[in-house]
Design an enzyme around this catalytic site. Structure first.
Site, PDB file in Angstrom:
ATOM      1  N   HIS A 427      78.888  58.482  11.379  1.00 49.13           N
ATOM      2  CA  HIS A 427      78.942  57.527  10.276  1.00 49.13           C
ATOM      3  C   HIS A 427      80.349  56.984  10.055  1.00 49.13           C
ATOM      4  CE1 HIS A 427      74.936  58.894   8.402  1.00 49.13           C
ATOM      5  NE2 HIS A 427      74.810  57.651   8.798  1.00 49.13           N
ATOM      6  N   CYS A 759      99.795  42.167  44.269  1.00 47.59           N
ATOM      7  CA  CYS A 759      99.447  42.995  43.104  1.00 47.59           C
ATOM      8  C   CYS A 759     100.688  43.611  42.475  1.00 47.59           C
ATOM      9  CB  CYS A 759      98.460  44.091  43.508  1.00 47.59           C
ATOM     10  SG  CYS A 759      99.098  45.236  44.740  1.00 47.59           S
TER      11      CYS A 759
END
Length: 803
Positions: A427, A759
């Site tokens: 919750h 990269c």
């Protein structure tokens, strides 16, 4: 007026099987959804326990019969819900009025008849859950989850009648009153239905919650499942840190092994039936034995079956779903207990997103599961129980053992929420997400480590793990545009190290992953030197204990290493599927390997590790052979068992042609043969010899990915790890000598029709360098995620000017 099923709107009680999803006004969201699944999904194999519901009409008649309507409305109309004390007092008074009122005789008679029918069908005494279902509940844009009461293991008709009244009274819980006001629902417009449902014996099995998307990023190609032992209330309330599983939907449909990630939870307690009701309650909480805590609470088959149910339910409802489930420990079967629309990520729908990033760092005081991706900072407010809630002021960091939905009225005041207990579907997590507040749940030690008044920064921007840092750290907030960007002549890919951020990053414009680093996964998900894993149990006691601690829940330490490596790669590959994901085999230097647990026992002390025992030389050495074999096993599993054949393999730091030949042969012997099942092998072009002899190296590989950092270092003879500012000033990927080698490598790849990309860090740091590479004809530029949109836009502007 009647519904499509011929149920009168003046009916007082309706069996689930006669309800449909459009009966929300009659029996609320939860009960109408149960009816929909029982009546429409039974043929698909989805099991939902049966029962019946009292109607909203019955609730209103109950209030009317005792003249409660006007009294309740008058009390609520005069209430300021932001006054926590007044809210508490008014709520308690109204709930007592409801409990004191008798059920109308015709309603009680029908409830008794339907309960007797349930008993007859079961052949004797039964145990039921009595759940609330609000008529405005679980609408696609509002979550009333857990605001009204649920009662478990209710036995006998008298107990059922009492619990139905308690459910009715719970419409006037503090949190429910506050939520309706803040969401703009008129109190009188919301009625309550009680659902009486046969209990699943998950008290001797397992239970949890699943979502048909990733709760943090909104990535919708996975089913996210949480699970713990016993009744599911402990997971929903946040009383336990549950196990977590991610299932990749496309491969589930193809029949491949679809579980791409698992995380074992501590599962310290479980809720079970109190058969003798010694505590005065029908359920009790007990400790989970250590041997069960150290195992996953679900089998892989269970996880896959639940994911199939989740996909059937999502397809039927046509939207992302939040589903509670239970596994009956007696019959071994899986049941769906509730299903409602997911109400946070499915409502976002914006192309512009705020990204939060810490600009400084400090001591980490505690850590847990990150909820959301924001950062909050402020003064710690430790709240020990609900009676202290009104101490929370605007901008406080709310720190507590666990929250429940009663806390919702004050949670919105907090800058962040930190709890000892709970998982990502509890919750506290659901409410924090809905309020847009960062939360870190399941820390274990937050109330011990964080003291009242302490200034802290709560960061949920670094992946699955949330951190609480000492002091107020500066935060950078940037707007990131998602969606489509203009076409450009070069592919923009991404460098992704952290699998936990992959579901978020994949939503940026991209053409795949140009560099996925195994080192990040080994460092963060494994943390132990691979040779210590292989030598277990023949290692010293401290190291043995460390290996056992991280490997719990897995068949063996080797299985743990392979599992975690495969899961990390699979998470990135699934996030970007079917776009290519180029995975670089581990490229730790010896000094970096030494930092892993046990590393100092196995690694040499080198003067210059950057030029030492690394890359291809390490893979083909006899002493590292078994370690490399584990990496290969993981990659083979990802590509073959999981079906993620978008994974390509990249080999770093190949110094010589002999090394190239030997490493390609070694991969083939480990089941990763170039060309088989479409496997592409890429080589990092980062040693000058790679560019000088590009044609010969390309005989062994399907293309190059330029590592500009190492190529610059070795071309200019600079140690990039040197702290000397004098040397740092000369380190520049744009140097003419580096550019000359890059041009040669790009040209060789183009001539042979092979892939060539970059990269390294260069294009992320220097947009002008990215523009130069595009001009040279490089096929792809792989960037750090935070530079993708900006660099893409600059390349698009340049392309537009050329036309």
């Amino acid at each position: 007026m009647a519904t499509t099923q011929g149920v009168s709107e003046t009916a007082l009680v309706i069996p689930f099987e006669k309800l449909r999803m459009d009966d929300v006004e009659i029996v609320g969201g939860k009960n109408s959804s149960l009816g929909e699944m029982i009546s429409q999904l039974a043929e698909t194999g989805v099991r939902v326990p049966g029962g019946f519901a009292t109607t909203a009409h019955a609730f209103r008649e109950f209030l009317k019969a005792s003249n409660l309507v006007e009294r309740i409305n008058a009390k609520l109309d005069a209430l300021n819900v932001d006054d926590v004390r007044a809210l508490t007092q008014a709520g308690a008074e109204i709930r007592q009025w409801v409990m004191d009122a008798p059920l109308p005789a015709d309603l009680e008679k029908e409830i008794r008849e339907y309960y007797a029918a349930m008993m007859a069908q079961s052949g004797g005494e039964i145990s039921v859950a009595v759940r609330s279902s609000a008529t405005a509940e679980d609408l696609p844009d509002a979550s009333f989850a857990g605001q009204q009461e649920t009662f478990l293991n209710v036995n006998g008709i008298e107990d059922v009648l009492e619990k139905i009244k308690e459910v009715f009274a719970s419409l006037y819980n503090d949190r429910a009153i506050s939520y309706r006001v803040h969401k703009g629902f008129a109190h009188a417009d919301v009625a309550l239905s009680a659902g009486i449902q046969r209990m699943v014996r998950s008290d001797v099995g397992a239970a949890g919650v699943m979502f048909t998307l990733d709760t943090e990023s909104g990535f919708d190609q996975v089913v996210f499942i949480t699970s713990s032992y016993g009744l599911g209330e402990t997971v929903v309330q946040g009383a336990v840190n549950p196990d977590e599983f991610y299932v990749f939907k496309p491969k589930l449909e193809e029949g491949k092994y679809p579980i791409i990630r698992r995380q074992i939870g501590s599962k310290l307690i479980k809720m079970e039936f109190d058969l003798h009701k010694e505590s005065g309650k029908s359920v009790r909480t007990v400790d989970v034995p250590a041997e069960l805590r150290n195992r996953y609470s679900l089998t892989d088959d269970d996880v896959i079956q639940l994911a199939k149910y989740a996909m059937i339910i999502e397809k039927h409802y046509g939207r992302p779903m939040d589903i509670e489930w239970g596994k009956d420990g007696n019959d071994g079967k899986l049941y769906i207990l509730q299903a409602r629309p997911e109400t946070v990520n499915s409502q976002k729908g914006s192309d512009v997103q705020l990204r939060y990033k810490l600009k400084g760092n400090s001591a980490i005081l505690s850590s847990g599961r990150a909820i959301g991706q924001k950062i909050g900072a402020g003064s710690v407010r430790v709240i020990n129980d609900a009676s202290e809630m009104d101490r929370v002021q605007n901008g406080d960091i709310l720190v507590t053992d666990m929250t429940d939905p009663n806390w919702e009225p004050v949670m919105k005041r907090a800058a962040a929420i930190v709890t000892n207990r709970g998982g990502r579907t509890c919750h506290a997590a659901i409410i924090a997400r809905e309020l847009g507040i960062p939360a870190v749940v399941g820390c274990g030690d937050a109330t011990d480590k964080l003291s009242e008044g302490m200034l802290v920064t709560v960061s949920c921007s670094e992946g699955d793990t949330g951190y609480i840092y000492e002091g107020l750290l500066e935060t950078e907030v940037t707007e990131v545009k998602r969606g489509t960007l203009p076409e450009i002549p070069v592919k923009i890919m991404m460098n992704v190290g952290n699998p936990q951020l992959a579901f978020e990053f994949c939503q940026l414009p991209n053409k795949g992953v140009g560099l996925a680093r195994l080192e990040f996964i080994i460092n963060n998900a494994i943390g132990i030197h691979p040779k210590a894993i292989l030598d277990y149990p023949n290692v010293d006691p401290d190291l043995k204990k460390a290996v056992e601690s991280v490997a719990r829940g897995h068949a063996s330490p080797v299985a743990f290493f392979v599992d975690k490596l495969a899961e990390g790669v699979a998470t990135i590959a699934a996030a970007f599927y079917p776009k290519p994901v180029i995975v670089r085999m581990s490229d730790f230097k010896s000094n970096e390997y030494r930092k892993l647990i046990g590393g100092s026992r196995y690694e040499p002390e080198e003067e210059n590790p950057m030029l030492g025992f690394r890359g291809a030389a390490r893979y083909i050495s006899e002493e590292f052979a078994e370690c490399f074999e584990m990496e290969c096993l993981a990659l083979k599993r990802v590509r073959e068992q999981m079906g993620l054949d978008n994974v390509q393999i990249m080999i770093p730091f190949v110094r010589t042609l002999n090394q190239a030949a030997r490493v390609v042969d070694l991969l083939a012997r480990n089941g990763l043969k170039r060309g088989e099942n479409g496997l592409k092998l890429i080589m990092m072009c980062e040693v000058p010899s790679n560019a000088v002899l590009a044609d010969q190296f390309l005989e062994y590989f399907d293309g190059f990915s330029v590592g500009s950092n190492d190529l610059t270092q070795l071309t200019l003879g600079l140690d990039r790890d040197s702290g000397l500012e004098l040397l740092a000033a000369d380190f520049d990927e744009r140097d003419p000598a580096v550019r000359a080698l890059l041009s040669k490598a790009i040209e060789a790849c183009k001539a042979k029709g092979k892939y060539v990309g970059i990269c390294g860090q260069g294009p992320s740091d220097h947009p002008d360098f990215a523009l130069w590479l595009a001009g040279e004809g490089i096929e792809s530029i792989s960037l750090n995620p935070d530079t993708v949109v900006d660099t893409w836009q600059k390349l698009a502007d340049r392309a537009a000017k050329k036309q």
